[in-house]
Design a protein around this motif. Structure first.
Motif, short mmCIF file in Angstrom:
data_model
loop_
_atom_site.label_atom_id
_atom_site.label_comp_id
_atom_site.label_asym_id
_atom_site.label_seq_id
_atom_site.Cartn_x
_atom_site.Cartn_y
_atom_site.Cartn_z
N ASN A 1 19.56 -6.75 -1.16
CA ASN A 1 19.33 -5.44 -0.57
C ASN A 1 18.56 -4.56 -1.55
O ASN A 1 18.90 -4.50 -2.72
CB ASN A 1 20.67 -4.77 -0.22
CG ASN A 1 21.41 -5.52 0.87
OD1 ASN A 1 20.84 -6.39 1.52
ND2 ASN A 1 22.65 -5.19 1.08
N PHE A 2 17.55 -3.89 -1.03
CA PHE A 2 16.70 -3.05 -1.87
C PHE A 2 16.66 -1.64 -1.30
O PHE A 2 16.31 -1.47 -0.13
CB PHE A 2 15.27 -3.60 -1.91
CG PHE A 2 15.17 -4.98 -2.48
CD1 PHE A 2 14.78 -5.18 -3.79
CD2 PHE A 2 15.47 -6.09 -1.71
CE1 PHE A 2 14.69 -6.46 -4.31
CE2 PHE A 2 15.39 -7.37 -2.22
CZ PHE A 2 15.00 -7.56 -3.53
N THR A 3 17.00 -0.68 -2.11
CA THR A 3 16.83 0.72 -1.68
C THR A 3 15.59 1.25 -2.38
O THR A 3 15.57 1.38 -3.59
CB THR A 3 18.07 1.55 -2.03
OG1 THR A 3 18.45 1.27 -3.38
CG2 THR A 3 19.24 1.22 -1.12
N LEU A 4 14.59 1.54 -1.56
CA LEU A 4 13.27 1.89 -2.12
C LEU A 4 12.85 3.29 -1.69
O LEU A 4 13.30 3.81 -0.66
CB LEU A 4 12.22 0.90 -1.61
CG LEU A 4 12.47 -0.58 -1.83
CD1 LEU A 4 11.41 -1.39 -1.10
CD2 LEU A 4 12.47 -0.92 -3.31
N THR A 5 12.00 3.85 -2.49
CA THR A 5 11.27 5.05 -2.09
C THR A 5 9.82 4.63 -1.93
O THR A 5 9.25 4.02 -2.85
CB THR A 5 11.38 6.14 -3.17
OG1 THR A 5 12.75 6.51 -3.29
CG2 THR A 5 10.59 7.37 -2.78
N VAL A 6 9.25 4.91 -0.77
CA VAL A 6 7.84 4.59 -0.54
C VAL A 6 7.11 5.89 -0.22
O VAL A 6 7.75 6.94 -0.07
CB VAL A 6 7.65 3.56 0.61
CG1 VAL A 6 8.31 2.26 0.26
CG2 VAL A 6 8.19 4.10 1.91
N ASP A 7 5.79 5.82 -0.11
CA ASP A 7 5.04 7.04 0.22
C ASP A 7 5.51 7.58 1.56
O ASP A 7 5.44 6.89 2.57
CB ASP A 7 3.54 6.71 0.30
CG ASP A 7 2.99 6.30 -1.06
OD1 ASP A 7 3.69 6.50 -2.08
OD2 ASP A 7 1.87 5.78 -1.10
N GLY A 8 6.01 8.77 1.55
CA GLY A 8 6.41 9.41 2.82
C GLY A 8 7.89 9.38 3.11
O GLY A 8 8.36 10.07 4.02
N PRO B 1 0.81 -1.23 0.00
CA PRO B 1 0.00 0.00 0.00
C PRO B 1 0.84 1.28 0.00
O PRO B 1 0.30 2.36 -0.25
CB PRO B 1 -0.81 -0.11 1.31
CG PRO B 1 -0.79 -1.55 1.66
CD PRO B 1 0.51 -2.08 1.17
N LEU B 2 2.12 1.16 0.31
CA LEU B 2 2.98 2.36 0.32
C LEU B 2 3.60 2.64 -1.05
O LEU B 2 4.43 3.53 -1.18
CB LEU B 2 4.11 2.18 1.36
CG LEU B 2 3.66 2.02 2.81
CD1 LEU B 2 4.84 1.67 3.70
CD2 LEU B 2 3.01 3.31 3.30
N HIS B 3 3.22 1.86 -2.04
CA HIS B 3 3.69 2.04 -3.43
C HIS B 3 5.22 2.07 -3.52
O HIS B 3 5.79 3.11 -3.88
CB HIS B 3 3.10 3.33 -4.03
CG HIS B 3 1.61 3.40 -3.89
ND1 HIS B 3 0.98 4.26 -3.03
CD2 HIS B 3 0.63 2.68 -4.47
CE1 HIS B 3 -0.32 4.09 -3.09
NE2 HIS B 3 -0.56 3.13 -3.95
#
Lengths: 75, 150
Positions: free
Chosen positions: B85-92, B59-61
């Motif tokens: 390892n994952f570097t992600l951008t999520v909502d917020g 849900p945080l896309h």
């Protein structure tokens, strides 16, 4: 005579997959965070800091709060 | 209104994901005066846990950080199993999902040396920051880059 066939696709080595997904932690430094910080305006940076401090103030155990206070006093 | 750090941790806890908070947030929860703006999570790299993790943060896309925004990407159990390892951008904000860390190891090593923090009734594991001294024994140099004090 055998009919020529296309080569079977080989799976990518693990190292290739790892580096594909992780753009930040190449070595010991998360360079995407450094780039983010440098791109923020002072106000945006302050907003992010406030958000972080609000979280810490709520959930940090008391002994750790004291430790942080003393760290800050020392500078 | 929920804080970014709080909301992500609660999502993971509610989704019964096996994880440990590591990085700057874990250090700050134990008294470090340095601020960080992303949340680093170390998770158990099993198919079941990856499925729970993917479901919890969907849900945080989540999107891959630093990649073109229109690049198709689905973070599901398979994707999590393929990488480490994952570097992600999520909502917020920014969220790092890690299974291997230099100087620490994986989830099992991280859980063997952690403290418990009560976050809204959930018993959340946070990596013991003093263990970062192990990094020095491994002769890993100091981190570079801008840091803020909080």
């Amino acid at each position: 005579m055998q009919t020529p066939t296309s080569p079977t696709p080989q799976p990518l080595p693990d190292e290739v997959l790892k580096s594909y997904f992780d753009r930040g932690h190449q070595g010991d430094v998360d360079r995407t965070q450094i780039a983010l910080l440098l791109s923020l305006t002072p106000y945006e940076r302050l907003q992010k800091l406030d958000r972080f401090v609000a979280f810490l103030n709520r959930y940090t155990p008391d002994d750790a709060k004291l430790l942080r206070k003393r760290h800050s006093e020392v500078g | 209104m929920q804080n970014f750090f709080e909301s992500v941790i609660l999502r993971l806890a509610e989704g019964q994901v096996e994880f440990v908070v590591v990085g700057g947030v874990s250090g700050a929860l134990q008294g470090s005066p340095l601020a960080t703006f992303d949340l680093d999570i170390c998770f158990r790299h099993t198919a079941e846990n990856c499925a729970r993790l993917a479901k919890a943060i969907a849900p945080l896309h989540p999107r891959l950080r630093d990649f073109p925004p229109d690049l198709p990407f689905v973070l599901d159990e398979r994707a999590l199993m393929l990488g480490t390892n994952f570097t992600l951008t999520v909502d917020g904000g920014d969220l790092d999902l890690l299974t291997e860390m230099i100087g620490i190891g994986g989830y099992e090593q991280a859980t063997s040396d952690c403290i418990r923090v009560d976050i809204q009734g959930y018993d959340v594991q946070s990596y013991r920051s003093t263990s970062s001294f192990k990094r020095k024994r491994l002769q890993i140099g100091p981190r570079t880059g801008p840091r803020c004090r909080c």
